[in-house]
Write an enzyme that holds these catalytic residues in place. Structure first.
Site, PDB file in Angstrom:
ATOM      1  N   ASP A   1     -29.183 -24.031  32.038  1.00 13.80           N
ATOM      2  CA  ASP A   1     -28.382 -23.921  30.238  1.00 13.80           C
ATOM      3  C   ASP A   1     -28.295 -25.036  29.707  1.00 13.80           C
ATOM      4  O   ASP A   1     -27.788 -26.003  31.114  1.00 13.80           O
ATOM      5  CB  ASP A   1     -28.403 -22.406  30.163  1.00 13.80           C
ATOM      6  CG  ASP A   1     -26.942 -22.019  31.377  1.00 13.80           C
ATOM      7  OD1 ASP A   1     -26.698 -22.931  31.862  1.00 13.80           O
ATOM      8  OD2 ASP A   1     -26.277 -20.840  31.273  1.00 13.80           O
TER       9      ASP A   1
ATOM     10  N   ASN B   1     -20.056 -10.465  31.186  1.00 14.62           N
ATOM     11  CA  ASN B   1     -20.555  -8.999  30.425  1.00 14.62           C
ATOM     12  C   ASN B   1     -21.994  -8.978  31.108  1.00 14.62           C
ATOM     13  O   ASN B   1     -22.845  -8.530  30.189  1.00 14.62           O
ATOM     14  CB  ASN B   1     -20.484  -9.228  29.211  1.00 14.62           C
ATOM     15  CG  ASN B   1     -21.089 -10.989  29.042  1.00 14.62           C
ATOM     16  OD1 ASN B   1     -21.499 -11.341  29.261  1.00 14.62           O
ATOM     17  ND2 ASN B   1     -21.555 -11.339  27.365  1.00 14.62           N
TER      18      ASN B   1
ATOM     19  N   HIS C   1     -24.319 -11.466  32.028  1.00 14.74           N
ATOM     20  CA  HIS C   1     -25.125 -12.075  31.878  1.00 14.74           C
ATOM     21  C   HIS C   1     -25.777 -13.562  32.736  1.00 14.74           C
ATOM     22  O   HIS C   1     -24.372 -13.723  33.842  1.00 14.74           O
ATOM     23  CB  HIS C   1     -24.931 -13.579  30.300  1.00 14.74           C
ATOM     24  CG  HIS C   1     -23.559 -14.316  30.127  1.00 14.74           C
ATOM     25  ND1 HIS C   1     -22.269 -14.198  30.003  1.00 14.74           N
ATOM     26  CD2 HIS C   1     -23.995 -15.067  31.597  1.00 14.74           C
ATOM     27  CE1 HIS C   1     -21.420 -15.086  29.990  1.00 14.74           C
ATOM     28  NE2 HIS C   1     -22.334 -16.219  31.130  1.00 14.74           N
TER      29      HIS C   1
ATOM     30  N   GLU D   1     -27.836 -13.008  27.300  1.00 11.62           N
ATOM     31  CA  GLU D   1     -26.318 -12.244  26.859  1.00 11.62           C
ATOM     32  C   GLU D   1     -26.879 -10.484  27.352  1.00 11.62           C
ATOM     33  O   GLU D   1     -28.312 -10.452  26.834  1.00 11.62           O
ATOM     34  CB  GLU D   1     -25.912 -12.635  25.726  1.00 11.62           C
ATOM     35  CG  GLU D   1     -24.909 -13.847  25.346  1.00 11.62           C
ATOM     36  CD  GLU D   1     -24.026 -14.163  26.380  1.00 11.62           C
ATOM     37  OE1 GLU D   1     -23.575 -13.203  27.249  1.00 11.62           O
ATOM     38  OE2 GLU D   1     -23.193 -14.889  25.904  1.00 11.62           O
TER      39      GLU D   1
HETATM   40  C1  GLP Z   1     -21.742 -19.628  32.026  1.00  9.27           C
HETATM   41  C2  GLP Z   1     -22.333 -20.094  32.310  1.00  9.27           C
HETATM   42  C3  GLP Z   1     -23.681 -19.252  33.068  1.00  9.27           C
HETATM   43  C4  GLP Z   1     -22.208 -19.277  34.154  1.00  9.27           C
HETATM   44  C5  GLP Z   1     -21.468 -18.081  33.678  1.00  9.27           C
HETATM   45  C6  GLP Z   1     -19.936 -17.952  34.459  1.00  9.27           C
HETATM   46  O1  GLP Z   1     -21.761 -18.966  30.799  1.00  9.27           O
HETATM   47  N1  GLP Z   1     -23.815 -20.089  31.583  1.00  9.27           N
HETATM   48  O2  GLP Z   1     -24.524 -19.456  34.492  1.00  9.27           O
HETATM   49  O3  GLP Z   1     -22.576 -17.974  35.737  1.00  9.27           O
HETATM   50  O4  GLP Z   1     -20.942 -18.682  32.817  1.00  9.27           O
HETATM   51  O5  GLP Z   1     -19.344 -18.457  34.789  1.00  9.27           O
HETATM   52  P1  GLP Z   1     -18.300 -18.528  35.747  1.00  9.27           P
HETATM   53  O6  GLP Z   1     -19.082 -19.314  36.627  1.00  9.27           O
HETATM   54  O7  GLP Z   1     -17.385 -20.143  34.920  1.00  9.27           O
HETATM   55  O8  GLP Z   1     -17.560 -17.596  35.687  1.00  9.27           O
END
Ligand code: GLP
Length: 244
Positions: free
Chosen positions: A67, A136, A138, A143
């Protein structure tokens, strides 16, 4: 789903890195699907150390990231293009022309997403897809919704994701409201999925992903239907899963 128990973040990172390095050793020209966020940084650091010791060689590896924020230029320090170079690509012998991240700088969302889908499909989809999980549930930026998404598309980020990700920005108003993300269907095409999770904040999402119903209200729950999905989670992230 196979659940691998890790003690803490460092242990989770080493275990995830071990699986990724095994993939690269088994198939030097493999395709890795990569993720951003705080979760994979430790695994990237471990892989860099093994590269420096000569244990793993990325010369022939190709990568496709999940992404990117919409509207950020590639050199913006908040962009996932920048993140990947800064945390991983600049420190290993990967050929940058084999690395791919959705183009957030393209304002034509439909064209940017269609082009990314075309490239991932033409490459044959990842041998191994690394994922983190949002608080959440995702994955990528898919989402919670009333349906599972298919290919790469533009999403409106939820307030909870904007707030969670604002810790990496100076100001919450600087967090982009939209992103381009591989869809859930594309993610499911990967031949192996490794999803990493650390910390108490992820405990409910990890429980819903592994033991809840398969539902788009927890996008990660679809991974229960994948034939080769490994969850690498630490004690805090598994704290609501006594059955794990
Ligand atoms: C972002 C990314 C996801 C990631 C998520 C969790 O929204 N787009 O790919 O898994 O955050 O992030 P973190 O690893 O910082 O908790």
């Amino acid at each position: 789903m196979k659940i691998i128990h890790a003690k803490d973040y460092a242990d989770m990172s080493r275990k995830a890195a071990n699986i990724i390095s095994a993939q690269v050793i088994l198939k030097p020209d493999c395709i890795l699907g990569l993720a951003t966020g705080s979760t994979p940084i430790g695994a990237y650091q471990q892989l860099i150390k093994w590269y420096e010791k000569g244990d793993v060689d990325f010369a022939q590896v190709s990568t496709y990231n999940l992404d990117e924020y919409r509207g950020l230029l590639h050199d913006d320090p908040q962009s996932y293009h920048f993140f990947m170079r800064d945390n991983f690509f600049n420190h290993i012998n990967i050929d940058l022309s084999r690395t791919h991240v959705p183009d957030g700088s393209t304002t034509d969302a439909a064209a940017a997403c269609a082009e990314y889908d075309r490239m991932v499909a033409a490459a044959g989809y990842p041998d191994l897809q690394l994922l983190g999980i949002g608080n959440n549930g995702h994955i990528g930026f898919n989402e919670p919704d009333d349906h599972f998404s298919a290919g790469t598309h533009c999403v409106d980020l939820t307030e909870s994701t904007i707030e969670a990700n604002s810790r990496l920005f100076d100001n919450i108003d600087d967090v982009p409201r939209q992103a381009y993300t591989m869809g859930v269907q594309t993610i499911m095409y990967a031949r192996m999925i490794v999803i990493a999770a650390s910390g108490e904040k992820k405990a409910q999402a990890v429980r819903d992903m592994c033991f809840g119903p398969v539902t788009p209200s927890c996008p990660a729950s679809i991974l229960q239907l994948h034939t080769n999905c490994v969850v690498v989670a630490d004690e805090a992230a598994l704290s609501l899963c006594p059955e794990a």
